[in-house]
Write an enzyme that holds these catalytic residues in place. Structure first.
Site, PDB file in Angstrom:
ATOM      1  N   TYR A 155       6.789  -2.392  -2.312  1.00 57.42           N
ATOM      2  CA  TYR A 155       6.089  -1.451  -3.325  1.00 57.42           C
ATOM      3  C   TYR A 155       6.244  -0.637  -2.036  1.00 57.42           C
ATOM      4  CZ  TYR A 155       2.680   1.573  -4.942  1.00 57.42           C
ATOM      5  OH  TYR A 155       1.619   2.899  -5.281  1.00 57.42           O
ATOM      6  N   ASP A 243       8.047  -1.645   6.383  1.00 59.74           N
ATOM      7  CA  ASP A 243       7.499  -0.781   5.663  1.00 59.74           C
ATOM      8  C   ASP A 243       5.610  -1.615   6.144  1.00 59.74           C
ATOM      9  OD1 ASP A 243       5.207  -0.141   4.037  1.00 59.74           O
ATOM     10  OD2 ASP A 243       6.090   0.021   2.432  1.00 59.74           O
ATOM     11  N   LYS A 271      -3.314   2.042   5.827  1.00 60.34           N
ATOM     12  CA  LYS A 271      -4.654  -0.042   5.272  1.00 60.34           C
ATOM     13  C   LYS A 271      -5.133   0.298   6.405  1.00 60.34           C
ATOM     14  CE  LYS A 271      -2.628  -0.813   0.862  1.00 60.34           C
ATOM     15  NZ  LYS A 271      -0.958  -1.526   0.201  1.00 60.34           N
TER      16      LYS A 271
END
Ligand SMILES: *Cc1c(COP(=O)(O)O)cnc(C)c1O
Length: 432
Positions: A155, A243, A271
């Site tokens: 994702y 990522d 995050k």
């Protein structure tokens, strides 16, 4: 169902979760601002959070939960850590957004560059989605090529070209991608199976990968996978992009590149680096980053980029995270891993609890999956839903979806870990 342990001292608001969910659904699609929160794949009513502290969240009814969602990763110190709340309190009175550069932006960029070998420059953005979206544009601009290779079950946020075969919420909704994305937007996206090194040619601008896949449960890269990606990218002149929105500053001090000893050309963060505020970052060598405006001709901008509250929170978190923090977080996760595995094993429930350092996953199958197909088989077998509700009713909140990772924090003590394992023993008996 047992009722959740109640600790009404902090936050009993007189509201109920059901009543709020009804109101929410009238004014917000599905009642939520991000699909996973709606409990669609586990059923039932989401708890509406009133407050959170350390390892706990409290809902509007005053129920307390030991929290393994942790905002899906950002709150690595636990909720409302004093270092973060104090930094925010100090920052907020100085103004919330300027549209001009600040000292803290420089400090945060320096902190990131200091930790990650080979990363020289950073551009701050406001989410992980934005970071990967910008990184893709920069890779295309830098190479003059169009195609992007991504891996099924990884994702990378919700930008058009990367939603195809996405993990996390996309997978949970049983979608191969999303409506509203044009064929043109994905025409240059090639999807390959995770843990298989794809063949590339000279039309490929970049290969984007989650170095540890954490949006189809937790799936480890097999030995040689990341090294293989580095090799094939070098062969054809494609850029390798990690990522690290989850792994960055959660896996270890220097991120996945340090952990695995393989360096990408471009890093994406999010995050943890925002400390619970909206934040993302793109990093690379000065040469590659020189493609971004105003130095280069790849355009990127943001009204709230480098926002002073987000940078203050991000800096406060990174300053707390020493190499020793990762040893402690790893110990916490390892203790949970051992306890949960034993609980399932003793009850005769087929389960595995993969762990990569402090990163933890949970699968109700005999073997940890290695790719999206094997992960989907397990995630969709219906077992997670029973586990989830059993735990929630005992005051332990795991993510409301089998495709998510398990997020521990530095605020989880032996007390919470023991209580979690105890609850899991009861739930495992019920599941058997
Ligand atoms: C969460 C996540 C993103 C998207 O970040 P947002 O801040 O939600 O936009 C991208 N990549 C990975 C690996 C993620 O886990």
């Amino acid at each position: 169902m047992n009722s959740a342990p109640s600790d009404t001292g902090l936050s009993n608001t007189g509201l109920s979760n059901t009543e709020l969910f009804d109101r929410a659904q009238a004014v917000i699609p599905g009642g939520v601002n991000s699909p996973v929160r709606a409990f669609g794949s586990v059923g039932g009513t989401p708890y509406f959070v009133a407050a959170a502290n350390g390892p706990h969240v409290y809902d509007v009814e005053g129920n307390r939960y030991i929290d393994y969602v942790q905002s899906y990763g950002p709150t690595i110190l636990g909720h409302a850590h004093p270092a973060v709340t104090e930094a925010l309190q100090a920052a907020v009175v100085l103004g919330t957004s300027y549209g001009a550069p600040t000292h803290d932006e420089v400090r945060l960029a320096e902190e990131i560059a200091h930790r990650v070998a080979g990363l020289e420059m950073v551009r701050l953005v406001s989410s992980g989605t934005e970071a990967v979206m910008t990184a893709i544009r920069m890779a295309r601009g830098a190479t003059g090529r169009d195609r992007i290779v991504k891996f099924a079950g990884n994702y990378h946020g919700h930008s058009d070209s990367l939603l195809v075969a996405g993990g996390s919420g996309v997978a949970r909704q049983g979608l191969v991608g999303s409506k509203g994305v044009t064929a043109g937007a994905v025409a240059d996206t090639v999807v390959a199976p995770y843990n298989v090194v794809p063949e590339l040619d000279e039309t490929v601008a970049a290969v984007v990968v989650e170095p540890v896949a954490a949006n189809m449960g937790l799936v480890e890269p097999t030995a040689g996978f990341l090294e293989g990606l580095r090799h094939v990218c070098d062969e054809v002149g494609a850029l390798l992009m990690f990522d690290e929105v989850i792994t960055g500053f959660r896996l270890c001090f220097g991120g996945a590149a340090q952990w695995f000893g393989v360096s990408p050309d471009i890093w994406c963060f999010g995050k943890v680096i925002g400390g619970g505020l909206p934040m993302g970052a793109i990093g690379a060598s000065a040469e590659i980053m020189g493609n971004l405006a105003p130095l280069g001709s790849v355009y990127q901008a943001g009204t709230l980029s480098g926002n002073p509250l987000a940078t203050a929170a991000g800096l406060a978190v990174l300053e707390q995270l020493t190499p020793d923090s990762y040893r402690r977080l790893t110990e916490i996760s390892a203790r949970l891993q051992t306890g949960l595995s034993a609980a399932f094993n003793d009850a005769g429930v087929e389960a595995c609890v993969p762990r990569v350092g402090p990163l933890l996953g949970l699968f109700f199958g005999s073997e940890p999956p290695t790719d999206f197909d094997s992960a989907k088989k397990i995630c969709d077998n219906g077992m997670y839903q029973r586990f989830f509700h059993g735990m929630l009713s005992r005051g332990v909140a795991f993510a409301p979806g089998a495709y998510e990772a398990v997020f521990t924090s530095l605020a989880h003590t032996d007390v919470e870990i023991a209580a979690t394992i105890e609850a899991c023993r009861e739930v495992a008996e019920e599941m058997a």
